[in-house]
Design a protein around this motif. Structure first.
Motif, PDB file in Angstrom:
ATOM      1  N   ARG A 112       0.837  -1.207   0.000  1.00 40.88           N
ATOM      2  CA  ARG A 112       0.000   0.000   0.000  1.00 40.88           C
ATOM      3  C   ARG A 112       0.869   1.253   0.000  1.00 40.88           C
ATOM      4  N   ALA A 113       2.185   1.048   0.101  1.00 34.70           N
ATOM      5  CA  ALA A 113       3.166   2.129   0.025  1.00 34.70           C
ATOM      6  C   ALA A 113       4.411   1.562  -0.646  1.00 34.70           C
ATOM      7  N   ARG A 114       5.248   2.436  -1.150  1.00 37.57           N
ATOM      8  CA  ARG A 114       6.428   2.015  -1.893  1.00 37.57           C
ATOM      9  C   ARG A 114       7.579   1.723  -0.941  1.00 37.57           C
ATOM     10  N   TYR A 115       8.054   0.480  -0.958  1.00 40.63           N
ATOM     11  CA  TYR A 115       9.224   0.109  -0.169  1.00 40.63           C
ATOM     12  C   TYR A 115      10.470   0.315  -1.017  1.00 40.63           C
ATOM     13  N   GLN A 116      11.499   0.994  -0.452  1.00 38.69           N
ATOM     14  CA  GLN A 116      12.678   1.366  -1.232  1.00 38.69           C
ATOM     15  C   GLN A 116      13.984   0.886  -0.615  1.00 38.69           C
ATOM     16  N   GLY A 117      13.923  -0.077   0.294  1.00 39.34           N
ATOM     17  CA  GLY A 117      15.154  -0.633   0.857  1.00 39.34           C
ATOM     18  C   GLY A 117      15.888   0.380   1.709  1.00 39.34           C
ATOM     19  N   GLY A 118      17.050   0.843   1.234  1.00 40.93           N
ATOM     20  CA  GLY A 118      17.826   1.835   1.967  1.00 40.93           C
ATOM     21  C   GLY A 118      17.881   3.178   1.273  1.00 40.93           C
ATOM     22  N   TYR A 119      17.118   3.341   0.194  1.00 34.91           N
ATOM     23  CA  TYR A 119      17.078   4.603  -0.545  1.00 34.91           C
ATOM     24  C   TYR A 119      15.973   5.469   0.031  1.00 34.91           C
ATOM     25  N   TRP A 120      16.371   6.667   0.502  1.00 37.29           N
ATOM     26  CA  TRP A 120      15.365   7.491   1.184  1.00 37.29           C
ATOM     27  C   TRP A 120      15.743   8.964   1.089  1.00 37.29           C
ATOM     28  N   ASN A 121      14.839   9.813   1.592  1.00 33.74           N
ATOM     29  CA  ASN A 121      15.064  11.258   1.587  1.00 33.74           C
ATOM     30  C   ASN A 121      15.851  11.683   2.823  1.00 33.74           C
ATOM     31  N   ASP A 122      16.716  12.685   2.642  1.00 35.85           N
ATOM     32  CA  ASP A 122      17.360  13.298   3.805  1.00 35.85           C
ATOM     33  C   ASP A 122      16.297  13.898   4.725  1.00 35.85           C
ATOM     34  N   PRO A 123      16.589  14.054   6.012  1.00 37.60           N
ATOM     35  CA  PRO A 123      15.619  14.692   6.912  1.00 37.60           C
ATOM     36  C   PRO A 123      15.287  16.109   6.432  1.00 37.60           C
ATOM     37  N   GLY A 124      14.091  16.528   6.724  1.00 37.90           N
ATOM     38  CA  GLY A 124      13.673  17.870   6.319  1.00 37.90           C
ATOM     39  C   GLY A 124      12.371  17.830   5.546  1.00 37.90           C
ATOM     40  N   LYS A 125      12.135  18.867   4.774  1.00 37.42           N
ATOM     41  CA  LYS A 125      10.857  19.028   4.091  1.00 37.42           C
ATOM     42  C   LYS A 125      11.090  19.506   2.668  1.00 37.42           C
ATOM     43  N   THR A 126      10.308  18.985   1.755  1.00 33.40           N
ATOM     44  CA  THR A 126      10.335  19.468   0.383  1.00 33.40           C
ATOM     45  C   THR A 126       9.025  20.176   0.075  1.00 33.40           C
TER      46      THR A 126
END
Length: 582
Positions: free
Chosen positions: A415-429
């Motif tokens: 129901r959501a996209r799993y990306q392993g260890g690829y992720w966004n840096d902390p903060g807000k876009t």
């Protein structure tokens, strides 16, 4: 000589017959140790190279045979295994050729034995000739695979990819023919003789230590190839400058004329005029606070539509295929990514793990192509420019690849996209999406937008025309394929009723300001005459554990990837570029 065999061939045939007669005295014939060792070294290397290569091929969008074989192919960090196996096969082939010569066994595969196939002869002689032909066919395949593999490693694509893949499949056919040929020559015992080494060297015609000499030569040649690769890799030198460029995507600042460019060939992506290839030019300079990059890459179209929405009689529909599987390759934005790592391992610093489920106790990605993560606990810095999600407004998404994360309940259930260890840096876009996520198989029916335009005519005009039959035709100079919160209102049936069928609106929403680690990178970008130009900058040292610091004396390795209106099927860049600050 027509109708009869030459004296030498007759002599060889008699020798072979004598050997066969002698073998009948034993229930299990033997082979020399050198042949057994080099045979199995080559066989293991061939199969590892072949099956890892088929895993890479199965990832291609138009793959058929390799994709059908996917359930039996290896998964995980495939790139290292593939290249190491290729180098081992190169070693084994070189060593075996020299071993045959030095040990007096070259006559086993003498081409003159092929004369038997043109004349009446005993079945065993014919099978022997067939095996000689197969031996030379294998050498030809190895030569072609080696040459095309080197070209692929250097960034060449197109027909090189096709030849490499066809040759790989030919090795599968060769394997079957090899087994049939040896069975025809001597039955099961002939097949089993490579499992029973009985003597160190052949009994006649040998030179001093043929196996040792052959092994040493193979190691020297293979080691020389690996050493030449390491010694000739491109180095992107970053010099300190007193002036800095303006981030406008024009590359006309004098500072860029003094920065030596590095050119990177990338290939095996999708779109890009049907070639799947794009050449990237990279320059970099710095001052005492910031580093500046200039990227120029080939892309025949300016693509900004990222899953736009169109109103039909039954409601709003997302335009784009395979959106639920995170594998859109038509109505999507152009993107560009660059990663920085302390590791020069294959597969982007060892971060690429391929296959439907490369980690048994983690979910697969939605598109089942694989996952990005690091296995050694390290973090790779990723900058991703996204044309419709801030890329034309001065923003680059600051992201990272790190150790694999545990999956949430929604990610496990897709129901959501799993990306392993690829992720966004902390903060807000600043961006979000104008529709709720649906997993694999989703977006086939109407969706409820989160927001509607205040002035649907103005929004549609700003977006420009949408040709739903031609995702490549998105080249308008002023297309605005996003919608600010000030230009929109929350969805309501009443507001929706006032918008006619056929209206288009963005699938991307903008609100607020980018903040924190995720907002570290600035950019100026433009598209012109089949190329994107992007100038990016970031502080040399950010203090974030998710970023790589750019400091003299601490080299980093760089990979780049081009996305031509595709979500994940970017071009491949195998050979890293070394980044050095001076």
């Amino acid at each position: 000589m027509h109708g009869s065999l030459s004296p030498r061939v007759v002599a060889d045939a008699k020798a072979s017959s004598s050997a066969l007669s002698a073998s009948k005295t034993s229930s299990w014939p033997t082979s020399d140790i050198g042949t057994v060792i080099l045979h199995w070294t080559a066989a293991v290397a061939m199969f590892v190279s072949l099956f890892t290569g088929l895993r890479l091929t199965a990832d291609n969008l138009d793959s058929v045979v390799a994709k059908a074989l996917s359930p039996i192919l290896p998964q995980g960090e495939i790139w290292t295994w593939h290249f190491v196996a290729g180098l081992a096969l190169f070693f084994a082939s070189t060593a075996y050729a020299l071993y045959m010569i030095r040990s007096g066994l070259a006559n086993r595969v003498a081409l003159k034995k092929l004369q038997v196939l043109t004349m009446p002869a005993a079945p065993k002689l014919r099978w022997g000739a067939v095996n000689v032909a197969l031996h030379w066919a294998l050498y030809a395949l190895v030569a072609v695979l080696t040459a095309t593999g080197i070209l692929l490693y250097l960034g060449h694509g197109g027909i090189v990819v096709t030849i490499h893949v066809v040759s790989a499949f030919a090795t599968l056919a060769y394997t079957a023919a090899h087994l049939v040929g040896h069975f025809g020559y001597g039955g099961w015992l002939q097949l089993l003789r490579v499992f029973r080494p009985a003597r160190l060297v052949p009994s006649r015609g040998m030179r001093a230590k043929p196996l040792l000499a052959a092994t040493a030569a193979g190691v020297a040649v293979a080691g020389g190839v690996a050493g030449a690769d390491l010694a000739t890799r491109d180095v992107l030198v970053v010099k300190a400058m007193s002036t800095t460029p303006k981030l406008d995507g024009h590359f006309d600042d004098a500072v860029w004329s003094t920065a030596r460019p590095v050119t990177v060939r990338t290939q095996q992506g999708v779109n890009l005029g049907g070639t799947g290839e794009s050449t990237v030019e990279v320059r970099a300079v710095r001052d005492d606070k910031k580093i500046y990059f200039a990227f120029r890459w080939q892309d025949p179209t300016r693509s900004l539509f990222r899953l736009p929405m169109i109103k039909k009689a039954d409601g709003w529909h997302v335009v784009g295929t395979r959106a639920g599987s995170a594998d859109v390759n038509d109505f999507y934005e152009d993107k560009f990514s660059v990663i920085f790592s302390e590791s020069n391992a294959f597969g982007g610093g060892g971060s690429t793990h391929m296959g439907p489920r490369p980690v048994a106790d983690r979910p697969s990605s939605l598109n089942e192509r694989g996952l990005h993560f690091t296995a050694d606990g390290s973090t790779i810095d990723m900058w991703q420019w996204k044309a419709s999600r801030g890329g034309m407004l001065g923003l680059v998404d600051d992201q990272y690849i790190g150790p694999i994360r545990p999956a949430t309940a929604d990610e496990t259930a897709k129901r959501a996209r799993y990306q392993g260890g690829y992720w966004n840096d902390p903060g807000k876009t600043i961006y979000s999406y104008n529709f709720a996520f649906q997993g694999p198989g989703g977006f086939q029916t109407a969706v409820t937008p989160r927001r509607l335009p205040k002035d649907w005519k103005a929004i549609a005009t700003a977006m420009g025309p949408l040709d739903t039959a031609n995702p490549d035709g998105q080249a308008g100079a002023n297309d605005k394929t996003w919608m600010f919160d000030t230009e929109s209102v929350p969805y309501s049936p009443e507001a929706d009723a006032a918008i006619p069928v056929g209206t288009i609106m963005p699938g991307v929403l903008f609100a607020g300001q980018a903040e924190g680690d995720r907002a570290h990178i600035a950019v100026g970008a433009r598209w012109e005459n089949g190329h994107w130009y992007a100038e990016m900058s970031r502080d040399l040292v950010t203090g974030s554990t998710f970023d790589k610091d750019f400091v003299p004396g601490k080299p980093l390795y760089v990979w780049v990837a081009v996305f031509d209106h595709t979500q994940t099927r970017h071009t491949r860049h195998v050979r890293p570029v070394k980044l050095e600050l001076r």
